[in-house]
Design a protein around this motif. Structure first.
Motif, PDB file in Angstrom:
ATOM      1  N   LYS A 103       0.858  -1.188   0.000  1.00  0.00           N
ATOM      2  CA  LYS A 103       0.000   0.000   0.000  1.00  0.00           C
ATOM      3  C   LYS A 103       0.892   1.235   0.000  1.00  0.00           C
ATOM      4  O   LYS A 103       1.957   1.241   0.603  1.00  0.00           O
ATOM      5  CB  LYS A 103      -0.864   0.039   1.256  1.00  0.00           C
ATOM      6  CG  LYS A 103      -1.794  -1.140   1.409  1.00  0.00           C
ATOM      7  CD  LYS A 103      -2.498  -1.102   2.730  1.00  0.00           C
ATOM      8  CE  LYS A 103      -1.610  -1.755   3.755  1.00  0.00           C
ATOM      9  NZ  LYS A 103      -2.202  -1.994   5.046  1.00  0.00           N
ATOM     10  N   PHE A 104       0.417   2.299  -0.687  1.00  0.00           N
ATOM     11  CA  PHE A 104       1.104   3.578  -0.573  1.00  0.00           C
ATOM     12  C   PHE A 104       0.110   4.717  -0.736  1.00  0.00           C
ATOM     13  O   PHE A 104      -1.008   4.522  -1.196  1.00  0.00           O
ATOM     14  CB  PHE A 104       2.268   3.695  -1.570  1.00  0.00           C
ATOM     15  CG  PHE A 104       1.866   3.892  -3.005  1.00  0.00           C
ATOM     16  CD1 PHE A 104       1.731   5.172  -3.549  1.00  0.00           C
ATOM     17  CD2 PHE A 104       1.646   2.802  -3.841  1.00  0.00           C
ATOM     18  CE1 PHE A 104       1.380   5.343  -4.873  1.00  0.00           C
ATOM     19  CE2 PHE A 104       1.303   2.980  -5.177  1.00  0.00           C
ATOM     20  CZ  PHE A 104       1.165   4.253  -5.689  1.00  0.00           C
ATOM     21  N   PHE A 105       0.523   5.902  -0.312  1.00  0.00           N
ATOM     22  CA  PHE A 105      -0.308   7.090  -0.413  1.00  0.00           C
ATOM     23  C   PHE A 105       0.394   8.114  -1.278  1.00  0.00           C
ATOM     24  O   PHE A 105       1.546   8.458  -1.043  1.00  0.00           O
ATOM     25  CB  PHE A 105      -0.570   7.682   0.985  1.00  0.00           C
ATOM     26  CG  PHE A 105      -1.502   8.859   0.948  1.00  0.00           C
ATOM     27  CD1 PHE A 105      -2.872   8.671   0.858  1.00  0.00           C
ATOM     28  CD2 PHE A 105      -1.003  10.150   0.991  1.00  0.00           C
ATOM     29  CE1 PHE A 105      -3.724   9.765   0.815  1.00  0.00           C
ATOM     30  CE2 PHE A 105      -1.863  11.240   0.958  1.00  0.00           C
ATOM     31  CZ  PHE A 105      -3.225  11.049   0.868  1.00  0.00           C
ATOM     32  N   ARG A 106      -0.307   8.616  -2.303  1.00  0.00           N
ATOM     33  CA  ARG A 106       0.220   9.662  -3.177  1.00  0.00           C
ATOM     34  C   ARG A 106      -0.317  10.992  -2.669  1.00  0.00           C
ATOM     35  O   ARG A 106      -1.523  11.174  -2.518  1.00  0.00           O
ATOM     36  CB  ARG A 106      -0.251   9.388  -4.604  1.00  0.00           C
ATOM     37  CG  ARG A 106       0.357  10.111  -5.795  1.00  0.00           C
ATOM     38  CD  ARG A 106       0.838  11.472  -5.602  1.00  0.00           C
ATOM     39  NE  ARG A 106       1.282  12.126  -6.824  1.00  0.00           N
ATOM     40  CZ  ARG A 106       1.066  13.389  -7.052  1.00  0.00           C
ATOM     41  NH1 ARG A 106       0.394  14.132  -6.217  1.00  0.00           N
ATOM     42  NH2 ARG A 106       1.547  13.952  -8.127  1.00  0.00           N
ATOM     43  N   THR A 107       0.584  11.910  -2.335  1.00  0.00           N
ATOM     44  CA  THR A 107       0.210  13.210  -1.801  1.00  0.00           C
ATOM     45  C   THR A 107       0.492  14.312  -2.817  1.00  0.00           C
ATOM     46  O   THR A 107       1.268  14.099  -3.755  1.00  0.00           O
ATOM     47  CB  THR A 107       0.946  13.487  -0.478  1.00  0.00           C
ATOM     48  OG1 THR A 107       0.458  14.689   0.072  1.00  0.00           O
ATOM     49  CG2 THR A 107       2.432  13.593  -0.668  1.00  0.00           C
ATOM     50  N   GLU A 108      -0.102  15.460  -2.644  1.00  0.00           N
ATOM     51  CA  GLU A 108       0.144  16.614  -3.524  1.00  0.00           C
ATOM     52  C   GLU A 108       1.345  17.383  -3.046  1.00  0.00           C
ATOM     53  O   GLU A 108       1.719  17.434  -1.969  1.00  0.00           O
ATOM     54  CB  GLU A 108      -1.079  17.538  -3.570  1.00  0.00           C
ATOM     55  CG  GLU A 108      -2.230  16.935  -4.307  1.00  0.00           C
ATOM     56  CD  GLU A 108      -1.970  16.696  -5.795  1.00  0.00           C
ATOM     57  OE1 GLU A 108      -1.255  17.507  -6.429  1.00  0.00           O
ATOM     58  OE2 GLU A 108      -2.456  15.696  -6.307  1.00  0.00           O
TER      59      GLU A 108
END
Length: 108
Positions: A103-108
């Motif tokens: 799992k990963f989170f893409r941030t702005e």
């Protein structure tokens, strides 16, 4: 930041559990531009290099896929800069129909 968790490897003979830190590193797990996928040299029965890397959003839609080519290292860099902000699953497809998911989170 590295992801340390249990993973499940699906093979023709069943599903086997292994530890992330023993076979696969995915970092950083919070990113803006790139995710690195690094396989340990002694991991997964010495069949290390992935055939493909796929990214799926939380709705199950495949948003990114690359066929991997062995460049002499056990590391692949996945460009996440064009993804929208949110959670994603990164699937590493290994030889013999084995798969690892992180799992990963893409941030702005």
């Amino acid at each position: 930041d590295t992801l340390r968790d249990s993973i499940f490897i699906k093979t023709q003979t069943g599903i086997h559990e292994t530890k992330f830190d023993e076979s696969l590193s995915v970092y950083p797990t919070i990113t803006r531009d790139f995710i690195n996928v690094e396989l340990r040299t002694d991991a997964v029965d010495n069949t290390l290099f992935p055939e493909a890397v796929k990214v799926t959003d939380v709705f199950g839609r495949r948003v990114y896929e690359i066929e991997a080519s062995n460049n002499g290292t056990n590391k692949i860099q996945v460009n996440t800069s064009k993804l929208t902000s949110g959670f994603y699953l990164l699937e590493v497809v290994l030889p013999s129909n084995r798969r690892m998911v992180a799992k990963f989170f893409r941030t702005e």
